[in-house]
Design an enzyme around this catalytic site. Structure first.
Site, PDB file in Angstrom:
ATOM      1  N   GLY A  80       1.196   1.053  10.652  1.00 26.76           N
ATOM      2  CA  GLY A  80       1.186   2.361  11.291  1.00 26.76           C
ATOM      3  C   GLY A  80       0.310   2.444  12.522  1.00 26.76           C
ATOM      4  O   GLY A  80       0.797   2.484  13.646  1.00 26.76           O
ATOM      5  N   HIS A  81      -0.985   2.449  12.314  1.00 26.37           N
ATOM      6  CA  HIS A  81      -1.926   2.807  13.369  1.00 26.37           C
ATOM      7  C   HIS A  81      -1.710   1.999  14.649  1.00 26.37           C
ATOM      8  O   HIS A  81      -1.658   2.545  15.756  1.00 26.37           O
ATOM      9  CB  HIS A  81      -3.362   2.640  12.852  1.00 26.37           C
ATOM     10  CG  HIS A  81      -4.402   3.060  13.836  1.00 26.37           C
ATOM     11  ND1 HIS A  81      -4.986   2.172  14.719  1.00 26.37           N
ATOM     12  CD2 HIS A  81      -4.926   4.272  14.109  1.00 26.37           C
ATOM     13  CE1 HIS A  81      -5.847   2.824  15.469  1.00 26.37           C
ATOM     14  NE2 HIS A  81      -5.830   4.097  15.126  1.00 26.37           N
TER      15      HIS A  81
ATOM     16  N   ASP B 101       1.814   8.406  10.103  1.00 27.18           N
ATOM     17  CA  ASP B 101       0.696   9.347   9.931  1.00 27.18           C
ATOM     18  C   ASP B 101       0.037   9.740  11.247  1.00 27.18           C
ATOM     19  O   ASP B 101      -0.330  10.896  11.456  1.00 27.18           O
ATOM     20  CB  ASP B 101      -0.414   8.709   9.077  1.00 27.18           C
ATOM     21  CG  ASP B 101      -0.019   8.512   7.636  1.00 27.18           C
ATOM     22  OD1 ASP B 101       1.032   9.025   7.216  1.00 27.18           O
ATOM     23  OD2 ASP B 101      -0.777   7.821   6.921  1.00 27.18           O
TER      24      ASP B 101
ATOM     25  N   THR C 156     -10.300   6.029   7.018  1.00 22.15           N
ATOM     26  CA  THR C 156      -8.981   5.558   6.626  1.00 22.15           C
ATOM     27  C   THR C 156      -9.115   5.005   5.213  1.00 22.15           C
ATOM     28  O   THR C 156     -10.204   5.064   4.635  1.00 22.15           O
ATOM     29  CB  THR C 156      -8.474   4.488   7.615  1.00 22.15           C
ATOM     30  OG1 THR C 156      -7.192   4.025   7.185  1.00 22.15           O
ATOM     31  CG2 THR C 156      -9.414   3.297   7.690  1.00 22.15           C
ATOM     32  N   THR C 157      -8.010   4.487   4.648  1.00 20.46           N
ATOM     33  CA  THR C 157      -8.080   3.961   3.285  1.00 20.46           C
ATOM     34  C   THR C 157      -8.871   2.661   3.332  1.00 20.46           C
ATOM     35  O   THR C 157      -8.366   1.626   3.749  1.00 20.46           O
ATOM     36  CB  THR C 157      -6.652   3.749   2.745  1.00 20.46           C
ATOM     37  OG1 THR C 157      -5.896   4.932   3.022  1.00 20.46           O
ATOM     38  CG2 THR C 157      -6.666   3.489   1.257  1.00 20.46           C
TER      39      THR C 157
ATOM     40  N   HIS D 162      -2.116  -2.561   6.096  1.00 14.58           N
ATOM     41  CA  HIS D 162      -3.359  -1.992   6.610  1.00 14.58           C
ATOM     42  C   HIS D 162      -3.914  -2.837   7.764  1.00 14.58           C
ATOM     43  O   HIS D 162      -4.260  -3.992   7.581  1.00 14.58           O
ATOM     44  CB  HIS D 162      -4.459  -1.822   5.558  1.00 14.58           C
ATOM     45  CG  HIS D 162      -5.442  -0.758   5.993  1.00 14.58           C
ATOM     46  ND1 HIS D 162      -5.300   0.576   5.672  1.00 14.58           N
ATOM     47  CD2 HIS D 162      -6.514  -0.824   6.788  1.00 14.58           C
ATOM     48  CE1 HIS D 162      -6.256   1.268   6.224  1.00 14.58           C
ATOM     49  NE2 HIS D 162      -7.005   0.447   6.921  1.00 14.58           N
ATOM     50  N   GLY D 163      -3.964  -2.194   8.908  1.00 14.29           N
ATOM     51  CA  GLY D 163      -4.615  -2.791  10.079  1.00 14.29           C
ATOM     52  C   GLY D 163      -3.809  -3.885  10.762  1.00 14.29           C
ATOM     53  O   GLY D 163      -4.326  -4.539  11.674  1.00 14.29           O
TER      54      GLY D 163
ATOM     55  N   ARG E  40      -5.196  15.907   6.680  1.00 14.78           N
ATOM     56  CA  ARG E  40      -5.719  15.688   8.032  1.00 14.78           C
ATOM     57  C   ARG E  40      -4.637  15.218   9.009  1.00 14.78           C
ATOM     58  O   ARG E  40      -4.803  15.346  10.205  1.00 14.78           O
ATOM     59  CB  ARG E  40      -6.885  14.699   8.019  1.00 14.78           C
ATOM     60  CG  ARG E  40      -6.464  13.296   7.712  1.00 14.78           C
ATOM     61  CD  ARG E  40      -7.625  12.337   7.818  1.00 14.78           C
ATOM     62  NE  ARG E  40      -8.579  12.505   6.733  1.00 14.78           N
ATOM     63  CZ  ARG E  40      -9.431  11.567   6.360  1.00 14.78           C
ATOM     64  NH1 ARG E  40      -9.462  10.416   7.006  1.00 14.78           N
ATOM     65  NH2 ARG E  40     -10.258  11.758   5.359  1.00 14.78           N
ATOM     66  N   HIS E  41      -3.574  14.622   8.496  1.00 14.37           N
ATOM     67  CA  HIS E  41      -2.470  14.271   9.421  1.00 14.37           C
ATOM     68  C   HIS E  41      -1.133  14.819   8.901  1.00 14.37           C
ATOM     69  O   HIS E  41      -0.718  15.887   9.313  1.00 14.37           O
ATOM     70  CB  HIS E  41      -2.436  12.770   9.781  1.00 14.37           C
ATOM     71  CG  HIS E  41      -2.781  11.795   8.705  1.00 14.37           C
ATOM     72  ND1 HIS E  41      -2.123  11.745   7.513  1.00 14.37           N
ATOM     73  CD2 HIS E  41      -3.712  10.801   8.665  1.00 14.37           C
ATOM     74  CE1 HIS E  41      -2.610  10.768   6.795  1.00 14.37           C
ATOM     75  NE2 HIS E  41      -3.595  10.177   7.439  1.00 14.37           N
TER      76      HIS E  41
ATOM     77  N   ARG F 298      -4.288  19.213  18.478  1.00 15.02           N
ATOM     78  CA  ARG F 298      -4.093  20.464  19.213  1.00 15.02           C
ATOM     79  C   ARG F 298      -3.516  21.576  18.342  1.00 15.02           C
ATOM     80  O   ARG F 298      -3.276  22.666  18.825  1.00 15.02           O
ATOM     81  CB  ARG F 298      -3.163  20.222  20.410  1.00 15.02           C
ATOM     82  CG  ARG F 298      -3.831  19.488  21.537  1.00 15.02           C
ATOM     83  CD  ARG F 298      -4.864  20.388  22.195  1.00 15.02           C
ATOM     84  NE  ARG F 298      -5.644  19.685  23.195  1.00 15.02           N
ATOM     85  CZ  ARG F 298      -5.345  19.649  24.494  1.00 15.02           C
ATOM     86  NH1 ARG F 298      -4.266  20.240  24.944  1.00 15.02           N
ATOM     87  NH2 ARG F 298      -6.127  19.013  25.317  1.00 15.02           N
TER      88      ARG F 298
END
Ligand code: PXP
Length: 254
Positions: free
Chosen positions: A226-227, A19, A110-111, A204-205, A59-60, A28
């Protein structure tokens, strides 16, 4: 490390969530960096699946990203989606390997927590049923709580993914007591879910520092990350970040 004598139920898969490649691209409004290119690098680095969340506000990840991932990536796609008719129509059109139903609030960054499947049973039944009937594996993103697990099972989901955000936040805040309590909940919920015949995922995280104890959970079959990986890619490259995460997962289960 795994507990003594603990036998894992299978190889732990790594789903790479791309994502935030799209987040940077969208900053951009152009075409770079391309999430599809990230998915190809993830595949070469040993990812077992690609995860992407098509949010209602786009958004992504965009609709076109999903089209291209479906057409051009060989790895299983795990489409994260809110339980809405629009998302159901998109999911049924693409029939990805899996859909993970997540809660979604427009204003959240985020979720922020798991889906309250116990409170939303009646709303969710249609989505879980339609996706399952179409041959899509349905995963529900929930908190590590026995009531949520029981309702996920009753709804007919094949998979539950437990939200690891409170555990990882506590770790990074240095709150060891909370971190350990949350980890114990993640472990216990994994056991209960497995006993009820659900496949167990976590996400998550997760970071290099927090992945080990989660990877060591006997029932864990998949982690979705992910992040942190996309952030780390700025410093070391995506390939190296994914390979290191894989190594840490393997060490935790050695
Ligand atoms: N699993 C689910 C269900 C998610 O919603 C997310 C975030 O989109 C992740 C895993 C990955 O979380 P993170 O990007 O913090 O690694």
């Amino acid at each position: 490390m795994a507990e003594d004598g603990q036998k894992f139920l299978g190889r732990l898969r790594l789903g790479v969530n791309i994502d935030h490649v799209a987040t940077i691209r969208n900053a951009r409004g152009g075409i770079h960096p391309d999430p599809l290119r990230a998915a190809k690098i993830a595949a070469d680095a040993g990812a077992d699946g690609i995860t992407a969340h098509l949010r209602e506000d786009r958004r992504h990840i965009s609709d076109e990203d999903i089209d291209r991932l479906v057409d051009e990536i060989d790895l299983p796609l795990n489409l994260e989606m809110a339980a809405t008719d629009e998302m159901l129509e998109i999911a049924l059109r693409h029939k990805p390997h899996a859909c993970c139903i997540v809660p979604e609030k427009r204003e959240e960054r985020t979720t922020e927590g798991g889906l309250d499947v116990a409170a939303q049973h009646n709303h969710l039944a249609k989505y879980v049923g339609s996706l399952g009937d179409a041959g899509v594996r349905v995963s529900l993103f929930i908190e590590a709580n026995p009531v949520q697990v029981a309702v996920a099972k009753a709804l007919g989901a094949e998979v539950v993914e437990f939200h690891t955000g409170t555990y990882t936040d506590a770790h990074h805040a240095g709150d060891v007591a909370l971190r350990d309590r949350e980890l114990a909940k993640l472990v216990a919920a994994g056991r209960i879910a497995h006993e009820q015949g659900l496949e167990v995922h976590y996400g998550h995280g997760l970071t290099f520092d927090t992945v080990g104890p989660v990877a060591a959970i006997r029932e864990a079959m998949e982690l979705n990350i992910g992040h942190f990986l996309i952030g780390e890619a700025i410093f070391t490259g995506l390939d190296a970040a994914i390979r290191r995460m894989r190594e840490l997962m393997d060490e935790a289960r050695a």
